[in-house]
Design an enzyme around this catalytic site. Structure first.
Site, PDB file in Angstrom:
ATOM      1  N   ARG A   3      -3.456   6.750   0.803  1.00  0.00           N
ATOM      2  CA  ARG A   3      -3.969   7.952   1.466  1.00  0.00           C
ATOM      3  C   ARG A   3      -2.984   8.682   2.378  1.00  0.00           C
ATOM      4  NH1 ARG A   3      -9.394   5.184   3.477  1.00  0.00           N
ATOM      5  NH2 ARG A   3      -7.924   3.457   3.428  1.00  0.00           N
ATOM      6  N   ARG A  55      -7.080  11.457  -5.972  1.00  0.00           N
ATOM      7  CA  ARG A  55      -8.248  10.664  -5.589  1.00  0.00           C
ATOM      8  C   ARG A  55      -9.491  11.554  -5.576  1.00  0.00           C
ATOM      9  NH1 ARG A  55     -12.109   8.609  -3.412  1.00  0.00           N
ATOM     10  NH2 ARG A  55     -12.193   7.029  -1.785  1.00  0.00           N
ATOM     11  N   ARG A  60       0.825  -1.219   0.000  1.00  0.00           N
ATOM     12  CA  ARG A  60       0.000   0.000   0.000  1.00  0.00           C
ATOM     13  C   ARG A  60       0.856   1.265   0.000  1.00  0.00           C
ATOM     14  NH1 ARG A  60      -5.625  -0.934   1.787  1.00  0.00           N
ATOM     15  NH2 ARG A  60      -6.079  -2.865   0.684  1.00  0.00           N
ATOM     16  N   ASP A  66      -6.958  -2.985  -7.383  1.00  0.00           N
ATOM     17  CA  ASP A  66      -7.456  -3.660  -6.187  1.00  0.00           C
ATOM     18  C   ASP A  66      -7.768  -5.109  -6.520  1.00  0.00           C
ATOM     19  OD1 ASP A  66      -8.330  -2.951  -3.305  1.00  0.00           O
ATOM     20  OD2 ASP A  66      -9.865  -4.317  -4.050  1.00  0.00           O
ATOM     21  N   TYR A  92     -14.662 -12.021   0.044  1.00  0.00           N
ATOM     22  CA  TYR A  92     -15.434 -10.799  -0.217  1.00  0.00           C
ATOM     23  C   TYR A  92     -16.679 -11.102  -1.047  1.00  0.00           C
ATOM     24  CZ  TYR A  92     -11.563  -8.211   1.718  1.00  0.00           C
ATOM     25  OH  TYR A  92     -10.612  -7.728   2.577  1.00  0.00           O
TER      26      TYR A  92
END
Ligand code: 1CP
Length: 350
Positions: A30, A39, A26, A76, A156
């Site tokens: 952010r 973003r 990652r 992702d 998921y």
């Protein structure tokens, strides 16, 4: 041949690198102000992912700041179920939401009709990143492609999002294994095709993320983690025998041994909980390892961070090694702490 030495590839091929290669899970994200800006401009996470100019830019951002040895594609793991026709959205502050698959009819809806179309912007991103790395003077940085492993992606797909106890998918695995098998079979085919296309577009290393590998007992682990991953490794290797494949069966403890034996991956990414002395002796003696700094040290900073980074480098100095974290960077990580980590790795790892 460009004549430029790629230290991450050297380590993964068990050759001697010039320094300890590093990248961070990652690493685009952010904690970087330039990521947050783009973003915002993109509007949503998925519009960032499916815009090759934006996604390539985000992939390159951390490389410009820190000069990592690996640039991981910005995407992702959940684009694969989306490309197979499952509805996906990322809800702000909550994470991914999917229309859950709970039975054979749900599994049967998955298909390849829009698969390549949906994912073609991702391959375009890989091409742009390769060109960007060379154009911006980062020719020694290795391009890393990735996908989620079938088990983790299926978590998921069946749960419908993130989960605390993986109740639904385990119930499916125990009561209706044929339904889960149908989902996993589709994922094996899809994931291998997706990885092969990433390599064709320019990915030089592949990482398979199995973030939830650690929630299964050993028998189920073999069945749902190892077996499907082995099939993907075989398919990718048939197409591209020389591209190293890194497996990350996070939090699977001693099952890392089973995973290595059963899947045949070229290298292992280690989570934070793995004991480094055990891992060096049992795992690193046969394959290169990557890891495993606790990302919370990056929130802490200071001497605690420096000492922990030095410890990780020392722990794995006896064999082929790529410095990384045990899991992704936390979004509140101060950029200066990442700078301190990089400086420490560089000083230690000459
Ligand atoms: O709002 C935002 O900006 C979204 C946050 C975000 C980011 C930056 C998500 C949502 N995904 C990503 C990128 C991402 N995801 C990368 C990019 C490359 C990098 O810099 O490392 C990678 C490799 C992933 C992989 C991924 N996605 C995993 C496997 C690794 C891991 O962290 O365990 C998983 C489990 C996901 C699912 C996912 N994506 C995003 C969220 C919030 C989640 C759910 C996480 C959870 O269930 O805890």
């Amino acid at each position: 041949m460009t004549g430029i030495k790629k230290n991450m590839l050297e380590a993964l091929r068990k050759h001697e690198p010039d320094h300890v290669p590093f990248w961070f899970m990652r690493q685009a994200g952010r904690y970087l102000p330039e990521y947050r800006e783009l973003r915002e401009k993109a509007g949503s996470f998925l519009s960032l992912v499916y815009n090759p100019d934006f996604a390539a830019e985000v992939t390159l951002q951390p490389i410009r700041r820190f000069g990592m040895d690996g640039a991981i594609l910005f995407s992702d793991i959940l684009v694969v179920p989306q490309a197979l026709g499952q509805r996906l959205e990322f809800v702000e502050g909550e994470g991914p939401k999917l229309e859950p698959i709970r039975d054979g009819a749900g599994a049967a809806k998955l298909g390849f009709k829009n698969f390549e179309n949906t994912l073609s912007p991702v391959y375009e991103t890989v091409k742009k990143v390769r060109a960007g790395l060379i154009g911006e003077g980062f020719g020694s940085t290795t391009m890393i492609g990735f996908a989620g492993a079938p088990w983790t992606v299926a978590c998921y797909m069946v749960e419908g999002g993130s989960s605390r106890d993986f109740h639904e998918i385990k119930m499916m695995a125990f009561r209706e294994p044929d339904v889960l098998e149908a989902v996993v079979d589709v994922l094996v085919e899809a994931t291998a095709a997706y990885l092969i296309q990433q390599i064709r577009a320019g990915a030089e290393v592949i990482q398979i993320f199995d973030s939830w590998a650690g929630v299964l007992d050993s028998h189920q682990f073999r069945k749902w983690v190892c077996r499907p991953t082995r099939k993907i490794v075989d398919l990718v290797r048939d197409a591209y025998p020389h591209v190293p494949i890194i497996g990350f069966p996070r939090a699977s403890g001693v099952n890392y041994i089973t995973y290595l034996q059963d899947t045949g991956v070229d290298a292992l990414s280690l989570d934070t909980q793995i004991d480094p002395k055990w891992a060096a002796r049992i795992l690193q003696s046969s394959v290169p390892v990557q890891g495993n700094l606790d990302p919370v040290y990056l929130l802490a900073g200071g001497d605690a961070l420096v000492m922990a980074v030095e410890q990780v480098v020392r722990d794995f100095s006896g064999g082929p090694f790529v410095f990384n974290l045990g899991h992704g960077i936390h979004k509140d990580t101060p950029v200066e702490h990442v700078e301190l980590m990089v400086k420490t790795i560089r000083e230690m790892g000459k």
